[in-house]
Design an enzyme around this catalytic site. Sequence first.
Site, PDB file in Angstrom:
ATOM      1  N   GLY A   1      -2.134  -6.525  10.168  1.00  0.00           N
ATOM      2  CA  GLY A   1      -1.625  -5.988  11.421  1.00  0.00           C
ATOM      3  C   GLY A   1      -2.037  -4.556  11.680  1.00  0.00           C
ATOM      4  O   GLY A   1      -1.317  -3.800  12.327  1.00  0.00           O
TER       5      GLY A   1
ATOM      6  N   ASP B   1      -3.906   0.684  -4.340  1.00  0.00           N
ATOM      7  CA  ASP B   1      -4.365   1.880  -3.634  1.00  0.00           C
ATOM      8  C   ASP B   1      -5.734   1.546  -3.036  1.00  0.00           C
ATOM      9  O   ASP B   1      -6.758   1.601  -3.728  1.00  0.00           O
ATOM     10  CB  ASP B   1      -4.474   3.055  -4.597  1.00  0.00           C
ATOM     11  N   LEU B   2      -5.746   1.181  -1.758  1.00  0.00           N
ATOM     12  CA  LEU B   2      -6.973   0.683  -1.131  1.00  0.00           C
ATOM     13  C   LEU B   2      -8.013   1.772  -0.901  1.00  0.00           C
ATOM     14  O   LEU B   2      -9.105   1.485  -0.408  1.00  0.00           O
ATOM     15  CB  LEU B   2      -6.629  -0.024   0.182  1.00  0.00           C
TER      16      LEU B   2
ATOM     17  N   HIS C   1       4.238   0.444  21.092  1.00  0.00           N
ATOM     18  CA  HIS C   1       5.281  -0.321  20.417  1.00  0.00           C
ATOM     19  C   HIS C   1       5.731  -1.435  21.345  1.00  0.00           C
ATOM     20  O   HIS C   1       5.303  -1.532  22.496  1.00  0.00           O
ATOM     21  CB  HIS C   1       6.451   0.573  20.002  1.00  0.00           C
ATOM     22  N   ASP C   2       6.631  -2.273  20.819  1.00  0.00           N
ATOM     23  CA  ASP C   2       7.100  -3.469  21.522  1.00  0.00           C
ATOM     24  C   ASP C   2       7.357  -3.208  23.002  1.00  0.00           C
ATOM     25  O   ASP C   2       6.912  -3.963  23.864  1.00  0.00           O
ATOM     26  CB  ASP C   2       8.381  -3.958  20.835  1.00  0.00           C
ATOM     27  N   ILE C   3       8.077  -2.141  23.318  1.00  0.00           N
ATOM     28  CA  ILE C   3       8.460  -1.888  24.706  1.00  0.00           C
ATOM     29  C   ILE C   3       7.235  -1.674  25.594  1.00  0.00           C
ATOM     30  O   ILE C   3       7.218  -2.089  26.757  1.00  0.00           O
ATOM     31  CB  ILE C   3       9.428  -0.685  24.792  1.00  0.00           C
TER      32      ILE C   3
ATOM     33  N   ARG D   1       0.845  -1.192   0.000  1.00  0.00           N
ATOM     34  CA  ARG D   1       0.000   0.000   0.000  1.00  0.00           C
ATOM     35  C   ARG D   1       0.880   1.242   0.000  1.00  0.00           C
ATOM     36  O   ARG D   1       2.005   1.203   0.513  1.00  0.00           O
ATOM     37  CB  ARG D   1      -0.931   0.008   1.220  1.00  0.00           C
TER      38      ARG D   1
ATOM     39  N   ASP E   1       7.395  -7.914  19.737  1.00  0.00           N
ATOM     40  CA  ASP E   1       7.166  -7.865  18.288  1.00  0.00           C
ATOM     41  C   ASP E   1       7.285  -9.243  17.646  1.00  0.00           C
ATOM     42  O   ASP E   1       6.394  -9.665  16.902  1.00  0.00           O
ATOM     43  CB  ASP E   1       8.185  -6.939  17.629  1.00  0.00           C
TER      44      ASP E   1
ATOM     45  N   ARG F   1      -4.638  -1.448  13.160  1.00  0.00           N
ATOM     46  CA  ARG F   1      -5.403  -1.263  14.399  1.00  0.00           C
ATOM     47  C   ARG F   1      -6.797  -1.868  14.234  1.00  0.00           C
ATOM     48  O   ARG F   1      -7.337  -1.918  13.115  1.00  0.00           O
ATOM     49  CB  ARG F   1      -5.545   0.226  14.733  1.00  0.00           C
TER      50      ARG F   1
END
Length: 363
Positions: free
Chosen positions: A82, A59-60, A125-127, A38, A155, A84
């Site tokens: 992946g 192009d969605l 994020h991962d943390i 995308r 992650d 939201r």
Amino acid sequence: MPGALDGLTIIEMAGLGPGPFAAMMLADHGARVIRVERPGNLSVPNDPLTRNRESIALDLRQEEARAIVRALAGRAEGLIEGYRPGVMEKLGFGPDELLEANPKLVYGRVTGWGQEGPLAQAAGHDINYLALTGLLSAIGTKDRPAVPPLNLVADYAGGGLMLAFGMVAALLHAQRSGEGQVVDAAMTDGAALTGAIIYGMRAAGLWKDEREANLLDGGDAIYGCYRCADDKELSVGAIEPQFRAALFEGLGVGTSPSRSEMAEAIARRPRDEWVAHFARIDACVAPVLGLGEAPAYPHNQARGTFIEVGGVTQPGPAPRLGSTPADAPRAPREEGADGSAILAELGYDEAAIAGLRTSGAVR
């Protein structure tokens, strides 16, 4: 030789981190993975996470492009996304719509906080995902704030690996029952699961809620990393009594040394001298290799742990399967390189494909 997942088609909605990691694992083991690119998606040139794919760029924002995704999902065994929670639904291909059209579809979703819960729509994020598991609080030294273990635990271990496992489990169920389902892989859930042993030790009274006070967190001299005379590091993990005794004897430090005594002994010699010294001693000793050193290390070379794909040195497929080994990976494709061939499979003729390119629905 076909891989273990040969014959399965997975649609990957391009994203970052755990989604591509799961798709890479499935593709490494023989699944056909079609990556839907995308506009504006961040990418790393020749990224190992995008090897072994076919690529179509859409192009969605355009209905013609969204119709292509629905057509792809209607023929596939699985889909990975992946975004939201709610984004796929707004685009018109949430699980309800796609499973109605293809009841056997396994719909994999990976997010930080999961599809439900108070934080489902929150950024992170991962943390952050690791922080809520309790495990981040256990990593680091006691006199400084907790240390992020790169972005590997949430992650990739908690997200990508868990999504890949969930996809395979659900695909097996779909083959037996004809019933697809949604796989909700939350990185915070998966990261928490990796800490099962720590929670078990804590419940048994074998883990204290402070850093450098436990067997596996640097609280015991026989489990940790030490600086050598050349400023390189040596890892030791002599947990069992026989390995512990061999380590102490090999270092010449008596039978019950303190951490400072261990550090002083190891600091007397360069790292590779210690490696050679312990080569025939079962004491759970290994060099702490740099990223540039690891691919050339003899054991890694003997097993082919690292490979070169498209001029990039990278880890090879894992785990090893005896009867259906993974083929050598193919280099990442140029974004959208397979668009025309994929559209032709869906029944679009040359004129229709040219029209889609002119409109910008397909790039």
